[in-house]
Design a protein around this motif. Structure first.
Motif, PDB file in Angstrom:
ATOM      1  N   VAL A   1      10.139  19.561   2.497  1.00  0.00           N
ATOM      2  CA  VAL A   1      10.864  18.718   1.558  1.00  0.00           C
ATOM      3  C   VAL A   1      10.026  17.487   1.303  1.00  0.00           C
ATOM      4  O   VAL A   1       9.466  16.898   2.230  1.00  0.00           O
ATOM      5  CB  VAL A   1      12.230  18.270   2.154  1.00  0.00           C
ATOM      6  N   ARG A   2       9.911  17.111   0.049  1.00  0.00           N
ATOM      7  CA  ARG A   2       9.182  15.897  -0.301  1.00  0.00           C
ATOM      8  C   ARG A   2      10.177  14.883  -0.817  1.00  0.00           C
ATOM      9  O   ARG A   2      10.966  15.161  -1.702  1.00  0.00           O
ATOM     10  CB  ARG A   2       8.148  16.170  -1.385  1.00  0.00           C
ATOM     11  N   VAL A   3      10.131  13.691  -0.234  1.00  0.00           N
ATOM     12  CA  VAL A   3      11.002  12.593  -0.647  1.00  0.00           C
ATOM     13  C   VAL A   3      10.108  11.416  -0.990  1.00  0.00           C
ATOM     14  O   VAL A   3       9.234  11.051  -0.193  1.00  0.00           O
ATOM     15  CB  VAL A   3      11.991  12.188   0.482  1.00  0.00           C
ATOM     16  N   GLU A   4      10.306  10.845  -2.135  1.00  0.00           N
ATOM     17  CA  GLU A   4       9.545   9.662  -2.515  1.00  0.00           C
ATOM     18  C   GLU A   4      10.481   8.469  -2.467  1.00  0.00           C
ATOM     19  O   GLU A   4      11.556   8.482  -3.079  1.00  0.00           O
ATOM     20  CB  GLU A   4       8.985   9.829  -3.934  1.00  0.00           C
ATOM     21  N   VAL A   5      10.088   7.449  -1.711  1.00  0.00           N
ATOM     22  CA  VAL A   5      10.900   6.252  -1.537  1.00  0.00           C
ATOM     23  C   VAL A   5      10.168   5.075  -2.147  1.00  0.00           C
ATOM     24  O   VAL A   5       8.993   4.846  -1.843  1.00  0.00           O
ATOM     25  CB  VAL A   5      11.176   5.977  -0.037  1.00  0.00           C
TER      26      VAL A   5
ATOM     27  N   ARG B   1       0.856  -1.192   0.000  1.00  0.00           N
ATOM     28  CA  ARG B   1       0.000   0.000   0.000  1.00  0.00           C
ATOM     29  C   ARG B   1       0.887   1.235   0.000  1.00  0.00           C
ATOM     30  O   ARG B   1       2.061   1.177   0.329  1.00  0.00           O
ATOM     31  CB  ARG B   1      -0.939  -0.010   1.207  1.00  0.00           C
ATOM     32  N   ASP B   2       0.324   2.335  -0.395  1.00  0.00           N
ATOM     33  CA  ASP B   2       1.038   3.607  -0.346  1.00  0.00           C
ATOM     34  C   ASP B   2       0.724   4.283   0.977  1.00  0.00           C
ATOM     35  O   ASP B   2      -0.378   4.151   1.508  1.00  0.00           O
ATOM     36  CB  ASP B   2       0.606   4.521  -1.487  1.00  0.00           C
ATOM     37  N   GLU B   3       1.682   5.001   1.489  1.00  0.00           N
ATOM     38  CA  GLU B   3       1.471   5.701   2.744  1.00  0.00           C
ATOM     39  C   GLU B   3       2.364   6.926   2.791  1.00  0.00           C
ATOM     40  O   GLU B   3       3.435   6.947   2.190  1.00  0.00           O
ATOM     41  CB  GLU B   3       1.801   4.767   3.913  1.00  0.00           C
ATOM     42  N   HIS B   4       1.926   7.935   3.500  1.00  0.00           N
ATOM     43  CA  HIS B   4       2.716   9.152   3.685  1.00  0.00           C
ATOM     44  C   HIS B   4       3.273   9.173   5.098  1.00  0.00           C
ATOM     45  O   HIS B   4       2.597   8.780   6.046  1.00  0.00           O
ATOM     46  CB  HIS B   4       1.845  10.395   3.471  1.00  0.00           C
ATOM     47  N   ILE B   5       4.499   9.631   5.222  1.00  0.00           N
ATOM     48  CA  ILE B   5       5.137   9.821   6.518  1.00  0.00           C
ATOM     49  C   ILE B   5       5.483  11.299   6.617  1.00  0.00           C
ATOM     50  O   ILE B   5       6.051  11.874   5.693  1.00  0.00           O
ATOM     51  CB  ILE B   5       6.431   8.997   6.636  1.00  0.00           C
ATOM     52  N   VAL B   6       5.151  11.903   7.726  1.00  0.00           N
ATOM     53  CA  VAL B   6       5.468  13.311   7.925  1.00  0.00           C
ATOM     54  C   VAL B   6       6.492  13.420   9.048  1.00  0.00           C
ATOM     55  O   VAL B   6       6.297  12.885  10.136  1.00  0.00           O
ATOM     56  CB  VAL B   6       4.206  14.123   8.299  1.00  0.00           C
TER      57      VAL B   6
ATOM     58  N   LEU C   1      18.049  22.468   9.316  1.00  0.00           N
ATOM     59  CA  LEU C   1      19.305  21.722   9.292  1.00  0.00           C
ATOM     60  C   LEU C   1      19.081  20.234   9.540  1.00  0.00           C
ATOM     61  O   LEU C   1      19.668  19.381   8.875  1.00  0.00           O
ATOM     62  CB  LEU C   1      20.288  22.283  10.323  1.00  0.00           C
ATOM     63  N   CYS C   2      18.216  19.913  10.475  1.00  0.00           N
ATOM     64  CA  CYS C   2      17.922  18.510  10.762  1.00  0.00           C
ATOM     65  C   CYS C   2      17.205  17.858   9.582  1.00  0.00           C
ATOM     66  O   CYS C   2      17.497  16.711   9.228  1.00  0.00           O
ATOM     67  CB  CYS C   2      17.100  18.390  12.041  1.00  0.00           C
ATOM     68  N   MET C   3      16.289  18.574   8.953  1.00  0.00           N
ATOM     69  CA  MET C   3      15.596  18.011   7.786  1.00  0.00           C
ATOM     70  C   MET C   3      16.592  17.698   6.670  1.00  0.00           C
ATOM     71  O   MET C   3      16.491  16.656   6.021  1.00  0.00           O
ATOM     72  CB  MET C   3      14.517  18.975   7.268  1.00  0.00           C
ATOM     73  N   ALA C   4      17.558  18.571   6.460  1.00  0.00           N
ATOM     74  CA  ALA C   4      18.573  18.310   5.432  1.00  0.00           C
ATOM     75  C   ALA C   4      19.345  17.036   5.771  1.00  0.00           C
ATOM     76  O   ALA C   4      19.643  16.225   4.885  1.00  0.00           O
ATOM     77  CB  ALA C   4      19.518  19.497   5.307  1.00  0.00           C
ATOM     78  N   GLN C   5      19.656  16.829   7.039  1.00  0.00           N
ATOM     79  CA  GLN C   5      20.380  15.622   7.442  1.00  0.00           C
ATOM     80  C   GLN C   5      19.507  14.376   7.300  1.00  0.00           C
ATOM     81  O   GLN C   5      19.985  13.312   6.904  1.00  0.00           O
ATOM     82  CB  GLN C   5      20.897  15.748   8.874  1.00  0.00           C
ATOM     83  N   LEU C   6      18.220  14.495   7.614  1.00  0.00           N
ATOM     84  CA  LEU C   6      17.305  13.357   7.465  1.00  0.00           C
ATOM     85  C   LEU C   6      17.177  12.943   6.003  1.00  0.00           C
ATOM     86  O   LEU C   6      17.255  11.759   5.672  1.00  0.00           O
ATOM     87  CB  LEU C   6      15.925  13.690   8.045  1.00  0.00           C
ATOM     88  N   VAL C   7      16.997  13.909   5.122  1.00  0.00           N
ATOM     89  CA  VAL C   7      16.896  13.604   3.695  1.00  0.00           C
ATOM     90  C   VAL C   7      18.200  12.995   3.202  1.00  0.00           C
ATOM     91  O   VAL C   7      18.203  11.983   2.490  1.00  0.00           O
ATOM     92  CB  VAL C   7      16.529  14.860   2.867  1.00  0.00           C
ATOM     93  N   GLY C   8      19.322  13.583   3.594  1.00  0.00           N
ATOM     94  CA  GLY C   8      20.614  13.034   3.209  1.00  0.00           C
ATOM     95  C   GLY C   8      20.795  11.608   3.677  1.00  0.00           C
ATOM     96  O   GLY C   8      21.291  10.749   2.948  1.00  0.00           O
ATOM     97  N   ALA C   9      20.368  11.313   4.905  1.00  0.00           N
ATOM     98  CA  ALA C   9      20.482   9.954   5.446  1.00  0.00           C
ATOM     99  C   ALA C   9      19.591   8.981   4.680  1.00  0.00           C
ATOM    100  O   ALA C   9      20.010   7.857   4.383  1.00  0.00           O
ATOM    101  CB  ALA C   9      20.119   9.951   6.934  1.00  0.00           C
ATOM    102  N   ILE C  10      18.373   9.392   4.352  1.00  0.00           N
ATOM    103  CA  ILE C  10      17.471   8.519   3.579  1.00  0.00           C
ATOM    104  C   ILE C  10      18.114   8.165   2.250  1.00  0.00           C
ATOM    105  O   ILE C  10      18.139   7.002   1.838  1.00  0.00           O
ATOM    106  CB  ILE C  10      16.097   9.201   3.367  1.00  0.00           C
ATOM    107  N   VAL C  11      18.672   9.150   1.589  1.00  0.00           N
ATOM    108  CA  VAL C  11      19.279   8.918   0.275  1.00  0.00           C
ATOM    109  C   VAL C  11      20.533   8.056   0.403  1.00  0.00           C
ATOM    110  O   VAL C  11      20.716   7.085  -0.332  1.00  0.00           O
ATOM    111  CB  VAL C  11      19.586  10.260  -0.423  1.00  0.00           C
ATOM    112  N   ARG C  12      21.420   8.388   1.351  1.00  0.00           N
ATOM    113  CA  ARG C  12      22.656   7.606   1.525  1.00  0.00           C
ATOM    114  C   ARG C  12      22.368   6.160   1.893  1.00  0.00           C
ATOM    115  O   ARG C  12      22.959   5.230   1.341  1.00  0.00           O
ATOM    116  CB  ARG C  12      23.546   8.234   2.610  1.00  0.00           C
TER     117      ARG C  12
END
Length: 108
Positions: free
Chosen positions: A101-105, A61-66, A72-83
């Motif tokens: 920031v929107r990240v699709e995984v 199923r599709d789901e959204h996480i907020v 600064l923390c959001m930039a680190q979270l996005v970077g960690a998801i990508v890495r």
């Protein structure tokens, strides 16, 4: 920064200048460094975000996480998801404290 004055001298006077990209290990007194923030962001992604993403993917199923935090923390979270997902990401411009920031995984 006042020319010729060390960061420690600035801190002693209660002045907290902007840190440069090369000073990732430097922390304001009582604060965390950029490297500390990176580790905290990666821990949050490993412990909270990725297990949830895997569970959702298994349910097909599709789901959204907020996630709510400062810029600064959001930039680190996005970077960690990508890495951690094996990708690359380069922040464009400064991180702001009021934004989103929107990240699709997708798990393959």
């Amino acid at each position: 920064r006042e020319p010729g004055k060390t960061l420690e001298a600035h801190f002693t006077e209660g002045k907290y200048p902007l840190l440069y990209e090369s000073e990732k290990r430097v922390a304001f007194p009582g604060g965390e460094s950029a490297e500390d923030l990176t580790r905290r962001g990666e821990s949050a992604v490993k412990d909270v975000v990725l297990p949830h993403v895997v569970n959702v993917a298994r349910s097909e199923r599709d789901e959204h996480i907020v996630l709510v935090s400062h810029g600064l923390c959001m930039a680190q979270l996005v970077g960690a998801i990508v890495r951690l997902g094996g990708g690359t990401w380069k922040r464009k411009g400064p991180t702001v404290n009021t934004g989103w920031v929107r990240v699709e995984v997708r798990i393959q």
